[in-house]
Design an enzyme around this catalytic site. Structure first.
Site, mmCIF file in Angstrom:
data_model
loop_
_atom_site.group_PDB
_atom_site.id
_atom_site.type_symbol
_atom_site.label_atom_id
_atom_site.label_comp_id
_atom_site.label_asym_id
_atom_site.label_seq_id
_atom_site.Cartn_x
_atom_site.Cartn_y
_atom_site.Cartn_z
ATOM 1 N N SER A 189 0.839 -1.217 0.000
ATOM 2 C CA SER A 189 0.000 0.000 0.000
ATOM 3 C C SER A 189 0.866 1.255 0.000
ATOM 4 O O SER A 189 0.600 2.220 -0.721
ATOM 5 C CB SER A 189 -0.885 0.038 1.247
ATOM 6 O OG SER A 189 -1.824 -0.994 1.229
ATOM 7 N N LYS A 208 -12.172 -9.766 -3.526
ATOM 8 C CA LYS A 208 -10.718 -9.507 -3.524
ATOM 9 C C LYS A 208 -10.098 -10.183 -4.753
ATOM 10 O O LYS A 208 -10.801 -10.463 -5.709
ATOM 11 C CB LYS A 208 -10.102 -10.000 -2.207
ATOM 12 C CG LYS A 208 -10.543 -9.167 -1.001
ATOM 13 C CD LYS A 208 -9.990 -7.757 -1.091
ATOM 14 C CE LYS A 208 -10.418 -6.896 0.072
ATOM 15 N NZ LYS A 208 -9.993 -5.500 -0.105
ATOM 16 N N ARG A 247 -12.283 -14.870 -1.619
ATOM 17 C CA ARG A 247 -11.409 -15.504 -0.619
ATOM 18 C C ARG A 247 -12.155 -16.399 0.359
ATOM 19 O O ARG A 247 -11.561 -17.325 0.924
ATOM 20 C CB ARG A 247 -10.586 -14.440 0.122
ATOM 21 C CG ARG A 247 -9.499 -13.885 -0.781
ATOM 22 C CD ARG A 247 -8.578 -12.911 -0.113
ATOM 23 N NE ARG A 247 -7.455 -12.651 -0.993
ATOM 24 C CZ ARG A 247 -6.673 -11.574 -0.920
ATOM 25 N NH1 ARG A 247 -6.902 -10.654 0.017
ATOM 26 N NH2 ARG A 247 -5.673 -11.422 -1.756
ATOM 27 N N ARG A 255 1.560 4.207 -3.182
ATOM 28 C CA ARG A 255 1.291 5.631 -2.933
ATOM 29 C C ARG A 255 2.570 6.457 -3.029
ATOM 30 O O ARG A 255 2.544 7.599 -3.494
ATOM 31 C CB ARG A 255 0.634 5.807 -1.560
ATOM 32 C CG ARG A 255 -0.815 5.316 -1.541
ATOM 33 C CD ARG A 255 -1.299 5.125 -0.124
ATOM 34 N NE ARG A 255 -2.722 4.819 -0.011
ATOM 35 C CZ ARG A 255 -3.255 3.606 -0.168
ATOM 36 N NH1 ARG A 255 -2.485 2.572 -0.465
ATOM 37 N NH2 ARG A 255 -4.561 3.435 -0.029
ATOM 38 N N ASP A 259 -6.902 -8.103 4.650
ATOM 39 C CA ASP A 259 -6.048 -8.912 3.760
ATOM 40 C C ASP A 259 -5.530 -10.178 4.441
ATOM 41 O O ASP A 259 -4.833 -10.976 3.812
ATOM 42 C CB ASP A 259 -4.848 -8.076 3.282
ATOM 43 C CG ASP A 259 -5.285 -6.949 2.349
ATOM 44 O OD1 ASP A 259 -6.351 -7.075 1.709
ATOM 45 O OD2 ASP A 259 -4.558 -5.942 2.273
ATOM 46 N N ARG A 277 -13.119 -7.373 -10.989
ATOM 47 C CA ARG A 277 -13.352 -6.715 -9.692
ATOM 48 C C ARG A 277 -14.194 -5.445 -9.850
ATOM 49 O O ARG A 277 -14.093 -4.727 -10.846
ATOM 50 C CB ARG A 277 -12.007 -6.438 -9.007
ATOM 51 C CG ARG A 277 -11.311 -7.760 -8.700
ATOM 52 C CD ARG A 277 -10.039 -7.584 -7.964
ATOM 53 N NE ARG A 277 -10.252 -7.028 -6.637
ATOM 54 C CZ ARG A 277 -9.261 -6.647 -5.851
ATOM 55 N NH1 ARG A 277 -8.007 -6.724 -6.272
ATOM 56 N NH2 ARG A 277 -9.520 -6.164 -4.658
ATOM 57 N N SER A 296 -13.452 0.906 2.514
ATOM 58 C CA SER A 296 -12.426 0.723 1.490
ATOM 59 C C SER A 296 -11.483 1.909 1.434
ATOM 60 O O SER A 296 -11.877 3.018 1.074
ATOM 61 C CB SER A 296 -13.074 0.524 0.120
ATOM 62 O OG SER A 296 -12.087 0.618 -0.886
ATOM 63 N N ARG A 315 -2.420 -14.400 -1.952
ATOM 64 C CA ARG A 315 -2.542 -14.699 -0.519
ATOM 65 C C ARG A 315 -3.143 -16.083 -0.262
ATOM 66 O O ARG A 315 -2.858 -16.701 0.765
ATOM 67 C CB ARG A 315 -3.348 -13.610 0.181
ATOM 68 C CG ARG A 315 -2.700 -12.225 0.051
ATOM 69 C CD ARG A 315 -3.161 -11.268 1.117
ATOM 70 N NE ARG A 315 -2.973 -9.880 0.726
ATOM 71 C CZ ARG A 315 -1.814 -9.225 0.741
ATOM 72 N NH1 ARG A 315 -0.716 -9.832 1.141
ATOM 73 N NH2 ARG A 315 -1.746 -7.963 0.361
ATOM 74 N N GLN A 323 -9.182 2.102 -0.678
ATOM 75 C CA GLN A 323 -8.963 2.400 -2.096
ATOM 76 C C GLN A 323 -9.979 3.420 -2.587
ATOM 77 O O GLN A 323 -9.626 4.352 -3.317
ATOM 78 C CB GLN A 323 -9.039 1.114 -2.911
ATOM 79 C CG GLN A 323 -7.920 0.134 -2.550
ATOM 80 C CD GLN A 323 -8.027 -1.183 -3.276
ATOM 81 O OE1 GLN A 323 -8.993 -1.439 -3.994
ATOM 82 N NE2 GLN A 323 -7.036 -2.040 -3.092
HETATM 83 C C1 S3P Z 1 -5.547 -1.351 0.054
HETATM 84 C C2 S3P Z 1 -6.789 -1.384 0.619
HETATM 85 C C3 S3P Z 1 -7.559 -2.634 0.815
HETATM 86 C C4 S3P Z 1 -6.665 -3.870 0.749
HETATM 87 C C5 S3P Z 1 -5.707 -3.824 -0.398
HETATM 88 C C6 S3P Z 1 -4.828 -2.570 -0.327
HETATM 89 C C7 S3P Z 1 -4.892 -0.047 -0.129
HETATM 90 O O1 S3P Z 1 -8.542 -2.737 -0.184
HETATM 91 O O2 S3P Z 1 -7.461 -5.031 0.658
HETATM 92 O O3 S3P Z 1 -4.885 -4.970 -0.415
HETATM 93 O O4 S3P Z 1 -3.674 0.004 -0.377
HETATM 94 O O5 S3P Z 1 -5.587 0.983 -0.045
HETATM 95 P P1 S3P Z 1 -9.970 -2.015 0.013
HETATM 96 O O6 S3P Z 1 -9.686 -0.613 0.290
HETATM 97 O O7 S3P Z 1 -10.701 -2.194 -1.285
HETATM 98 O O8 S3P Z 1 -10.618 -2.763 1.143
#
Ligand code: S3P
Length: 434
Positions: free
Chosen positions: A24, A344, A348, A28, A317, A124, A169, A389, A171
């Site tokens: 993550s 995911k 999962r 970024r 995760d 997805r 989320s 994973r 993301q």
């Molecule tokens: C992530 C947020 C999570 C996580 C992913 C990485 C991120 O997803 O499952 O592996 O870096 O912001 P979600 O925000 O969709 O839950």
């Protein structure tokens, strides 16, 4: 080409492991450094396929990125208005984080872009990002059902919104905040369950005036980013596999060095401790503004638990690893409130339930969780569904199995943990390519 692994009972685990950089944070770091004014260095960058795909996309958008040595990037930022249109589609590979964050960022550019991904990413859901971005004024076409590719029409004027997330989320939150950087007025994101806050912390490190607290973030559009150096901590989600493996393999003791312990990531640590795991934190310090510590894990007898629902976003995760811990515990483990696991890199809940059943266990699935009944793991064949994973989780299950476990379609482990098999076998795993 599809790659399989064979896992079987190995040795007690011993040693000191350096886990690769956080996925993550690595995504970024490259993104924000690319948008900054000036040159930033990223240390501890994850050399995984997901994060390399993101770096390659920024190179194609006109950002010069040097790799002076592995896990180091020097990013020559072009400023928030300096990205250039790329020829052809931008390939995010397996990375949901890459695609969703880029959707927010590219929706605000003057030029058009197309984001594509691999087979798993192409299944997805993207409406969760295109919905709020459309409310801000973005124009993004998806395939039927809100699936990738994303065709992003640039040149739109965006307006800040006050948005409450429908699913927990990070993301989605991050996509909205990145679009908000370019929008008129303030953008506010509210979360019913706080999620990882790397976007907020790192934008602040890049000089953005952003207000945030757990479950809340607000920024004003029209701000610039100032280059800064980023030190990426070791990825807790990768460390998680070794925390579970050493907990369930008798005689094990491992030290995992300087692992990132952001509280929005460490739900598994709490869940394992509720199960009776023996994990201590040593040499606590800070790494690039993130709490880190060595994690020392020793074998312990685990007991089944009801995983507190409040922990779910903080361990989102880690459920593949948790299922394996549950399989080796005393008494059933119950998971609820985790429907997100169905969208995911694979479904999962189904991947783990089917795999554990193939090894002789009973797992009852519900729409948003499962009950795992522990027992003796037998040999068998499990399908990772191309999910990194799931593959790593079953490599641990294999260490406790009475026979060989063949794990299908494991190549995607390289998306997040390229040297996993080498580290695992070095520590004592019996794991080989089929
Ligand atoms: C992530 C947020 C999570 C996580 C992913 C990485 C991120 O997803 O499952 O592996 O870096 O912001 P979600 O925000 O969709 O839950």
């Amino acid at each position: 080409m599809k790659q399989d692994w064979i896992a079987s009972a190995g040795q007690p685990l011993h040693g000191t492991l350096d886990i690769p950089g956080d996925k993550s944070v690595s995504h970024r770091a490259v993104m924000f450094a690319a948008l900054a004014d000036g040159t930033s260095t990223v240390d501890g960058f994850l050399e995984g396929e997901d994060t390399r795909a993101t770096a390659a996309i920024f190179s194609r958008l006109g950002v010069r990125i040097e790799t002076p040595s592995p896990s180091r990037r020097i990013v020559h930022g072009v400023g928030v208005d300096g990205l250039r249109a790329a020829e052809g589609a931008l390939d995010c590979g397996n990375a949901g984080t890459g695609m969703r964050l880029l959707a927010g960022l590219l929706a605000a550019q003057r030029f058009d872009s197309v984001l594509v991904g691999d087979e798993s990413l192409s299944r997805r859901p993207m409406r969760r990002v295109t919905g709020p971005l459309a409310t801000m004024g973005a124009r993004i076409d998806t395939e039927e059902g809100g699936l990738p590719p994303l065709r992003i029409h640039g040149g739109q004027r965006l307006t800040g919104i006050d948005y409450t997330l429908e699913v927990a989320s990070a993301q989605v939150k991050s996509a909205v905040l990145l679009a908000g950087l370019y929008a008129d007025g303030d953008t506010v994101v509210r979360e019913p369950h706080p999620t990882r806050d790397y976007t907020e912390r790192m934008l602040k490190a890049f000089g953005v005036d952003i207000e945030f607290s757990p479950g809340f973030a607000r920024l004003r559009g029209g701000q610039r980013l100032k280059a800064t150096d980023i030190a990426v901590p070791a990825d807790f989600s990768s460390a998680a596999f070794f925390l579970v493996a050493a907990s369930i393999i008798p005689g094990s003791e491992l030290r995992l060095r300087a692992v990132g312990l952001n509280p929005r990531r460490t739900g598994l640590l709490q869940a394992l401790r509720l199960m009776g795991a023996d994990i201590t934190e040593e040499n606590a310090s800070e790494h690039g503004g993130e709490p880190v510590a060595d994690l020392v894990v020793r074998h312990a007898s685990l007991r089944g638990i009801e995983v507190p629902e409040a922990l779910v976003p903080d361990m989102i995760d880690e459920f593949p690893a948790l299922f394996v811990a549950a399989a080796a515990a005393d008494g059933p483990t119950i998971v609820r409130g985790a429907a997100e696991l169905r969208v995911k890199e694979s479904d999962r809940l189904a991947s783990m339930a089917n795999g554990l059943r193939a090894l002789g266990l009973r797992v009852d699935e519900t729409p948003d969780g499962a009950t795992i009944f522990p027992g003796t793991l037998q040999g068998g064949t499990v399908d990772s569904h191309g999910d990194h994973r799931i593959a790593m989780a079953f490599s641990i299950a294999g260490q406790r199995s009475s026979g060989e476990v063949r794990i299908g379609d494991v190549a995607n482990v390289a998306t997040s943990f390229p040297n996993y098999d080498a580290l695992a076998t070095g520590a004592g795993f019996a794991l080989r390519k089929a």
